[in-house]
Design a protein around this motif. Structure first.
Motif, mmCIF file in Angstrom:
data_model
loop_
_atom_site.group_PDB
_atom_site.id
_atom_site.type_symbol
_atom_site.label_atom_id
_atom_site.label_comp_id
_atom_site.label_asym_id
_atom_site.label_seq_id
_atom_site.Cartn_x
_atom_site.Cartn_y
_atom_site.Cartn_z
ATOM 1 N N ALA A 71 0.806 -1.226 0.000
ATOM 2 C CA ALA A 71 0.000 0.000 0.000
ATOM 3 C C ALA A 71 0.838 1.275 0.000
ATOM 4 C CB ALA A 71 -0.942 -0.007 1.196
ATOM 5 N N THR A 72 2.027 1.240 0.596
ATOM 6 C CA THR A 72 2.804 2.466 0.735
ATOM 7 C C THR A 72 4.183 2.428 0.102
ATOM 8 O OG1 THR A 72 3.708 1.746 2.854
ATOM 9 C CG2 THR A 72 1.654 3.013 2.912
ATOM 10 N N ALA A 73 4.666 1.254 -0.304
ATOM 11 C CA ALA A 73 6.053 1.154 -0.770
ATOM 12 C C ALA A 73 6.200 0.096 -1.858
ATOM 13 C CB ALA A 73 6.970 0.808 0.396
ATOM 14 N N ILE A 74 7.345 0.163 -2.526
ATOM 15 C CA ILE A 74 7.771 -0.875 -3.463
ATOM 16 C C ILE A 74 9.007 -1.513 -2.839
ATOM 17 C CG2 ILE A 74 8.581 -1.403 -5.783
ATOM 18 C CD1 ILE A 74 5.717 -0.299 -5.720
ATOM 19 N N HIS A 75 8.942 -2.806 -2.622
ATOM 20 C CA HIS A 75 10.045 -3.559 -2.018
ATOM 21 C C HIS A 75 10.867 -4.187 -3.137
ATOM 22 C CE1 HIS A 75 8.166 -3.271 1.990
ATOM 23 N NE2 HIS A 75 7.070 -3.219 1.259
ATOM 24 N N VAL A 76 12.179 -4.221 -2.968
ATOM 25 C CA VAL A 76 13.091 -4.735 -3.990
ATOM 26 C C VAL A 76 14.049 -5.714 -3.333
ATOM 27 C CG1 VAL A 76 14.811 -4.084 -5.739
ATOM 28 C CG2 VAL A 76 12.961 -2.502 -5.172
ATOM 29 N N ARG A 77 14.312 -6.841 -4.030
ATOM 30 C CA ARG A 77 15.280 -7.817 -3.527
ATOM 31 C C ARG A 77 15.972 -8.494 -4.702
ATOM 32 N NH1 ARG A 77 11.397 -12.802 -1.432
ATOM 33 N NH2 ARG A 77 10.779 -13.506 -3.508
ATOM 34 N N ASP A 78 17.092 -9.131 -4.416
ATOM 35 C CA ASP A 78 17.823 -9.941 -5.389
ATOM 36 C C ASP A 78 17.003 -11.202 -5.643
ATOM 37 O OD1 ASP A 78 19.576 -11.794 -6.634
ATOM 38 O OD2 ASP A 78 21.316 -10.911 -5.657
ATOM 39 N N SER A 79 16.785 -11.546 -6.885
ATOM 40 C CA SER A 79 15.948 -12.704 -7.198
ATOM 41 C C SER A 79 16.582 -14.028 -6.781
ATOM 42 C CB SER A 79 15.614 -12.741 -8.695
ATOM 43 O OG SER A 79 16.790 -12.888 -9.450
ATOM 44 N N ALA A 101 13.140 -0.930 0.544
ATOM 45 C CA ALA A 101 11.770 -0.458 0.381
ATOM 46 C C ALA A 101 11.813 1.026 0.028
ATOM 47 C CB ALA A 101 10.957 -0.683 1.649
ATOM 48 N N PHE A 102 11.109 1.379 -1.028
ATOM 49 C CA PHE A 102 11.066 2.757 -1.499
ATOM 50 C C PHE A 102 9.629 3.257 -1.454
ATOM 51 C CE2 PHE A 102 14.575 0.677 -3.677
ATOM 52 C CZ PHE A 102 15.614 1.560 -3.451
ATOM 53 N N PRO A 103 9.417 4.492 -0.978
ATOM 54 C CA PRO A 103 8.067 5.061 -1.061
ATOM 55 C C PRO A 103 7.606 5.046 -2.521
ATOM 56 C CG PRO A 103 9.490 6.456 0.265
ATOM 57 C CD PRO A 103 10.365 5.425 -0.381
ATOM 58 N N ARG A 104 6.309 4.851 -2.730
ATOM 59 C CA ARG A 104 5.783 4.754 -4.093
ATOM 60 C C ARG A 104 6.151 5.972 -4.949
ATOM 61 N NH1 ARG A 104 1.897 1.402 -5.847
ATOM 62 N NH2 ARG A 104 1.479 -0.405 -4.547
ATOM 63 N N SER A 105 6.144 7.165 -4.377
ATOM 64 C CA SER A 105 6.465 8.370 -5.159
ATOM 65 C C SER A 105 7.916 8.361 -5.624
ATOM 66 C CB SER A 105 6.180 9.629 -4.344
ATOM 67 O OG SER A 105 6.977 9.638 -3.169
ATOM 68 N N VAL A 106 8.815 7.874 -4.795
ATOM 69 C CA VAL A 106 10.230 7.788 -5.166
ATOM 70 C C VAL A 106 10.413 6.755 -6.275
ATOM 71 C CG1 VAL A 106 12.525 7.146 -4.334
ATOM 72 C CG2 VAL A 106 11.043 8.573 -2.921
ATOM 73 N N TRP A 107 9.765 5.596 -6.129
ATOM 74 C CA TRP A 107 9.873 4.544 -7.146
ATOM 75 C C TRP A 107 9.312 5.031 -8.484
ATOM 76 C CZ3 TRP A 107 12.592 0.282 -7.539
ATOM 77 C CH2 TRP A 107 12.279 -0.631 -8.534
ATOM 78 N N SER A 108 8.182 5.728 -8.464
ATOM 79 C CA SER A 108 7.584 6.248 -9.697
ATOM 80 C C SER A 108 8.535 7.210 -10.397
ATOM 81 C CB SER A 108 6.261 6.960 -9.406
ATOM 82 O OG SER A 108 5.316 6.046 -8.924
ATOM 83 N N GLY A 109 9.183 8.068 -9.625
ATOM 84 C CA GLY A 109 10.158 8.997 -10.200
ATOM 85 C C GLY A 109 11.346 8.272 -10.803
ATOM 86 N N PHE A 110 11.819 7.234 -10.134
ATOM 87 C CA PHE A 110 12.936 6.432 -10.638
ATOM 88 C C PHE A 110 12.567 5.775 -11.969
ATOM 89 C CE2 PHE A 110 14.613 2.020 -10.751
ATOM 90 C CZ PHE A 110 15.926 2.325 -11.092
ATOM 91 N N VAL A 111 11.422 5.122 -12.014
ATOM 92 C CA VAL A 111 10.997 4.427 -13.229
ATOM 93 C C VAL A 111 10.796 5.425 -14.372
ATOM 94 C CG1 VAL A 111 9.138 3.049 -14.258
ATOM 95 C CG2 VAL A 111 10.036 2.458 -12.003
ATOM 96 N N ALA A 112 10.200 6.572 -14.085
ATOM 97 C CA ALA A 112 9.984 7.587 -15.116
ATOM 98 C C ALA A 112 11.312 8.098 -15.678
ATOM 99 C CB ALA A 112 9.169 8.749 -14.553
ATOM 100 N N SER A 113 12.311 8.223 -14.818
ATOM 101 C CA SER A 113 13.603 8.737 -15.282
ATOM 102 C C SER A 113 14.345 7.731 -16.164
ATOM 103 C CB SER A 113 14.484 9.108 -14.082
ATOM 104 O OG SER A 113 14.990 7.958 -13.443
ATOM 105 N N LEU A 114 14.024 6.456 -16.074
ATOM 106 C CA LEU A 114 14.696 5.461 -16.905
ATOM 107 C C LEU A 114 14.460 5.707 -18.387
ATOM 108 C CD1 LEU A 114 13.986 2.178 -14.890
ATOM 109 C CD2 LEU A 114 16.099 3.520 -14.968
ATOM 110 N N GLY A 115 13.273 6.093 -18.744
ATOM 111 C CA GLY A 115 12.963 6.360 -20.150
ATOM 112 C C GLY A 115 13.553 7.653 -20.653
ATOM 113 N N ARG A 116 13.781 8.604 -19.772
ATOM 114 C CA ARG A 116 14.288 9.918 -20.189
ATOM 115 C C ARG A 116 15.795 9.944 -20.339
ATOM 116 N NH1 ARG A 116 10.736 11.897 -15.931
ATOM 117 N NH2 ARG A 116 12.608 12.119 -14.679
ATOM 118 N N ASN A 117 16.504 9.117 -19.601
ATOM 119 C CA ASN A 117 17.964 9.221 -19.531
ATOM 120 C C ASN A 117 18.687 8.082 -20.250
ATOM 121 O OD1 ASN A 117 17.825 11.556 -17.964
ATOM 122 N ND2 ASN A 117 17.441 10.353 -16.145
#
Length: 66
Positions: A31-39, A48-64
Motif C-alpha cells: 500500500a505504501t512502498a515498493i520492495h526490492v530484492r535480489d531474485s 523499500a522505497f516510497p511509491r512516489s520515489v519509485w515512480s520517479g525512478f521508473v519515469a527517469s529510466l525512459g528519459r535518460n
C-alpha cells in the motif's frame, strides 16, 4: 513492516529477466512502498522505497537513455 508482513508480499520478476541466474531483481508492491530484492537471495536483504520515489525512478529510466 514486520517479518510476517514481508512474508506475505507477492514478488514479481521482470519479463526481461531470464532464468540463467544473472543480475535480476524482484519487486513487491504494498500500500505504501515498493520492495526490492535480489531474485537469487529470497531471504537476503530487501530495500523499500516510497511509491512516489519509485515512480520517479521508473519515469527517469525512459528519459535518460544513453
Amino acid at each position: 513492516m514486520n517479518t510476517e508482513q514481508l512474508a506475505q508480499l507477492t514478488w514479481l520478476k521482470s519479463s526481461y529477466s531470464g532464468d540463467e541466474g544473472g543480475e535480476c531483481v524482484e519487486v513487491a508492491p504494498d500500500a505504501t512502498a515498493i520492495h526490492v530484492r535480489d531474485s537469487k537471495e529470497h531471504d537476503g536483504p530487501q530495500l523499500a522505497f516510497p511509491r512516489s520515489v519509485w515512480s520517479g525512478f521508473v519515469a527517469s529510466l525512459g528519459r535518460n537513455r544513453i
